[in-house]
Design a protein around this motif. Structure first.
Motif, PDB file in Angstrom:
ATOM      1  N   PHE A 167      14.191 -15.932 -32.116  1.00 50.35           N
ATOM      2  CA  PHE A 167      13.174 -16.785 -31.516  1.00 50.35           C
ATOM      3  C   PHE A 167      12.842 -16.295 -30.103  1.00 50.35           C
ATOM      4  O   PHE A 167      13.541 -15.471 -29.521  1.00 50.35           O
ATOM      5  CB  PHE A 167      13.670 -18.232 -31.452  1.00 50.35           C
ATOM      6  CG  PHE A 167      15.052 -18.354 -30.855  1.00 50.35           C
ATOM      7  CD1 PHE A 167      15.236 -18.423 -29.487  1.00 50.35           C
ATOM      8  CD2 PHE A 167      16.177 -18.368 -31.665  1.00 50.35           C
ATOM      9  CE1 PHE A 167      16.512 -18.517 -28.933  1.00 50.35           C
ATOM     10  CE2 PHE A 167      17.454 -18.458 -31.125  1.00 50.35           C
ATOM     11  CZ  PHE A 167      17.619 -18.527 -29.752  1.00 50.35           C
ATOM     12  N   PHE A 168      11.753 -16.848 -29.557  1.00 52.80           N
ATOM     13  CA  PHE A 168      11.359 -16.553 -28.180  1.00 52.80           C
ATOM     14  C   PHE A 168      11.450 -17.837 -27.368  1.00 52.80           C
ATOM     15  O   PHE A 168      10.911 -18.864 -27.766  1.00 52.80           O
ATOM     16  CB  PHE A 168       9.920 -16.035 -28.118  1.00 52.80           C
ATOM     17  CG  PHE A 168       9.708 -14.757 -28.873  1.00 52.80           C
ATOM     18  CD1 PHE A 168      10.163 -13.554 -28.368  1.00 52.80           C
ATOM     19  CD2 PHE A 168       9.059 -14.760 -30.096  1.00 52.80           C
ATOM     20  CE1 PHE A 168       9.967 -12.375 -29.061  1.00 52.80           C
ATOM     21  CE2 PHE A 168       8.847 -13.590 -30.796  1.00 52.80           C
ATOM     22  CZ  PHE A 168       9.305 -12.391 -30.277  1.00 52.80           C
ATOM     23  N   GLY A 169      12.093 -17.773 -26.232  1.00 55.55           N
ATOM     24  CA  GLY A 169      12.174 -18.942 -25.354  1.00 55.55           C
ATOM     25  C   GLY A 169      12.195 -18.515 -23.904  1.00 55.55           C
ATOM     26  O   GLY A 169      12.544 -17.381 -23.580  1.00 55.55           O
ATOM     27  N   LYS A 170      11.832 -19.421 -23.031  1.00 53.60           N
ATOM     28  CA  LYS A 170      11.785 -19.118 -21.601  1.00 53.60           C
ATOM     29  C   LYS A 170      13.165 -19.220 -20.966  1.00 53.60           C
ATOM     30  O   LYS A 170      13.595 -18.348 -20.227  1.00 53.60           O
ATOM     31  CB  LYS A 170      10.812 -20.061 -20.899  1.00 53.60           C
ATOM     32  CG  LYS A 170      10.737 -19.884 -19.380  1.00 53.60           C
ATOM     33  CD  LYS A 170       9.708 -20.828 -18.770  1.00 53.60           C
ATOM     34  CE  LYS A 170       9.684 -20.721 -17.251  1.00 53.60           C
ATOM     35  NZ  LYS A 170      10.918 -21.260 -16.627  1.00 53.60           N
ATOM     36  N   GLU A 171      13.877 -20.309 -21.253  1.00 48.66           N
ATOM     37  CA  GLU A 171      15.173 -20.549 -20.621  1.00 48.66           C
ATOM     38  C   GLU A 171      16.309 -19.906 -21.425  1.00 48.66           C
ATOM     39  O   GLU A 171      16.244 -19.834 -22.652  1.00 48.66           O
ATOM     40  CB  GLU A 171      15.432 -22.055 -20.498  1.00 48.66           C
ATOM     41  CG  GLU A 171      14.443 -22.785 -19.604  1.00 48.66           C
ATOM     42  CD  GLU A 171      14.499 -22.302 -18.170  1.00 48.66           C
ATOM     43  OE1 GLU A 171      15.595 -21.921 -17.705  1.00 48.66           O
ATOM     44  OE2 GLU A 171      13.441 -22.284 -17.509  1.00 48.66           O
ATOM     45  N   PRO A 172      17.366 -19.427 -20.758  1.00 48.54           N
ATOM     46  CA  PRO A 172      18.497 -18.828 -21.474  1.00 48.54           C
ATOM     47  C   PRO A 172      19.250 -19.853 -22.302  1.00 48.54           C
ATOM     48  O   PRO A 172      19.543 -20.947 -21.818  1.00 48.54           O
ATOM     49  CB  PRO A 172      19.371 -18.262 -20.341  1.00 48.54           C
ATOM     50  CG  PRO A 172      19.010 -19.064 -19.136  1.00 48.54           C
ATOM     51  CD  PRO A 172      17.553 -19.406 -19.291  1.00 48.54           C
ATOM     52  N   VAL A 173      19.555 -19.494 -23.546  1.00 44.84           N
ATOM     53  CA  VAL A 173      20.243 -20.448 -24.426  1.00 44.84           C
ATOM     54  C   VAL A 173      21.657 -20.740 -23.949  1.00 44.84           C
ATOM     55  O   VAL A 173      22.239 -21.749 -24.332  1.00 44.84           O
ATOM     56  CB  VAL A 173      20.271 -19.948 -25.888  1.00 44.84           C
ATOM     57  CG1 VAL A 173      18.871 -19.904 -26.470  1.00 44.84           C
ATOM     58  CG2 VAL A 173      20.973 -18.600 -26.000  1.00 44.84           C
ATOM     59  N   GLU A 174      22.205 -19.880 -23.108  1.00 41.49           N
ATOM     60  CA  GLU A 174      23.547 -20.139 -22.575  1.00 41.49           C
ATOM     61  C   GLU A 174      23.600 -21.477 -21.839  1.00 41.49           C
ATOM     62  O   GLU A 174      24.626 -22.162 -21.848  1.00 41.49           O
ATOM     63  CB  GLU A 174      23.973 -19.003 -21.634  1.00 41.49           C
ATOM     64  CG  GLU A 174      24.259 -17.677 -22.332  1.00 41.49           C
ATOM     65  CD  GLU A 174      23.007 -16.852 -22.576  1.00 41.49           C
ATOM     66  OE1 GLU A 174      23.141 -15.729 -23.080  1.00 41.49           O
ATOM     67  OE2 GLU A 174      21.887 -17.323 -22.256  1.00 41.49           O
ATOM     68  N   THR A 175      22.496 -21.849 -21.204  1.00 40.88           N
ATOM     69  CA  THR A 175      22.442 -23.132 -20.502  1.00 40.88           C
ATOM     70  C   THR A 175      22.588 -24.286 -21.480  1.00 40.88           C
ATOM     71  O   THR A 175      23.355 -25.238 -21.246  1.00 40.88           O
ATOM     72  CB  THR A 175      21.103 -23.271 -19.746  1.00 40.88           C
ATOM     73  OG1 THR A 175      20.961 -22.169 -18.840  1.00 40.88           O
ATOM     74  CG2 THR A 175      21.047 -24.575 -18.969  1.00 40.88           C
TER      75      THR A 175
END
Length: 335
Positions: free
Chosen positions: A280-288
């Motif tokens: 997927f594409f996302g702006k915020e890092p999924v680690e957060t």
């Protein structure tokens, strides 16, 4: 627009370091264009589980680089027949995930070469329903990179050999094999082109889209910083292969925005480890988001309450909260 000269470098780790260095350090007063060609390599999306995306024995036996990039999306194969392009611009909410905007000038050049090219799906450029280019984006919040591949004369057999292509992706494309839906640009050209000639034609075509480009050569000090970034990040196992979690629950589903693969380690009813993978594409890092979920009881009501004020679109794109909660706490098998 300023054209960044990569000085003919074909090491993918160094080229990705150059791209990130320019993204984070070059003046916001200008837009930049970068071209590079990589030695045989697999470039992994930011949120993917590397060990499950590559045929590890094959890449080791054939000395194929495996490198993670900063942008989302899926794993891609690069070789000397593939030209990569990067547009580095200021962050713009309207431009983020707007692949049409950044592929339009590239498609125009392809059309001038006689290809009936068009943007299809999330982020692919296709001819006759066959993919000849894939694109991805990454934003720092201030600056963003929109980059992609152009398959001029890639060894398509190596795409299948080097990658572990998941059945969910094959099924979502409606084809029995990935090889059948990928093509080289050279197949549609009336006159054969070498990769260097193709690069020159593309650059000339992009010149037509704006004022004449300035060509910039990095200083020795800037190259030193690029090499340092390569050594500290792109050369490391932690960046390229890390994040392989301990888990006792796996949930995977393909959505319109891409595949989301959750690895959850639950101990005594509490989520001890929560990892998110996918193309997927996302702006915020999924680690957060992972850190937010960890420590929560593995109960649907607790998870629902935890996520009620979280904007999941920032992490994944357009996905409903109910669908994501169902993915975390749904049926045992969601493949």
């Amino acid at each position: 627009m300023i054209f960044l000269e990569n000085e003919g470098i074909t090491n993918p780790k160094l080229n990705l370091a150059l791209e990130e260095y320019a993204l984070r350090n070059f003046s916001a007063d200008s837009d930049y264009l970068l071209f590079y060609i990589n030695e045989p390599s697999i470039i992994i999306g930011r949120n993917q589980n590397t060990l499950e995306e590559v045929n590890q024995n094959y890449v080791e036996e054939n000395n194929i680089h495996v490198v993670r990039r900063v942008s989302g999306g899926g794993a891609v194969y690069h070789d000397f027949g593939n030209l990569n392009f990067s547009f580095i611009t200021n962050h713009d909410v309207k431009s983020l995930n707007n692949f049409k905007k950044f592929t339009a000038p590239v498609i125009k050049v392809l059309k001038s070469l006689g290809l009936d090219a068009e943007l299809k799906g999330r982020n692919d450029i296709e001819v006759d329903e066959k993919k000849i280019s894939g694109t991805a984006q990454f934003s720092t919040g201030k600056r963003m990179v929109s980059h992609g591949t152009l398959l001029l004369d890639t060894d398509l057999g190596e795409v299948v050999n080097a990658l572990n292509v998941k059945m969910s992706k094959i099924q979502s494309k409606g084809h029995k094999s990935v090889r059948s839906r990928v093509a080289n640009i050279s197949e549609y050209l009336k006159t054969p082109l070498k990769i260097e000639e193709f690069r020159s034609l593309l650059l000339e075509g992009l010149y037509d889209e704006s004022e004449p480009f300035e060509t910039y050569h990095l200083t020795p000090e800037e190259w030193k910083a690029v090499h340092q970034l390569k050594e500290e990040k792109y050369d490391t196992w932690e960046w390229n292969y890390g994040r392989s979690p301990k888990f006792n629950i796996q949930r995977t589903r393909r959505f319109p925005i891409g595949e989301i693969d959750l690895r959850i380690f639950v101990e005594k009813g509490t989520i001890k480890d929560f990892k998110i993978f996918g193309d997927f594409f996302g702006k915020e890092p999924v680690e957060t988001l992972e850190k937010i979920v960890e420590g929560t009881r593995y109960e649907k009501s607790d998870i629902t309450n935890l996520l009620k004020d979280i904007s999941l679109n920032e992490y994944f794109g357009d996905i409903s909260k109910d669908d994501f909660i169902e993915l975390i706490y749904g049926e045992d098998e969601i493949e």
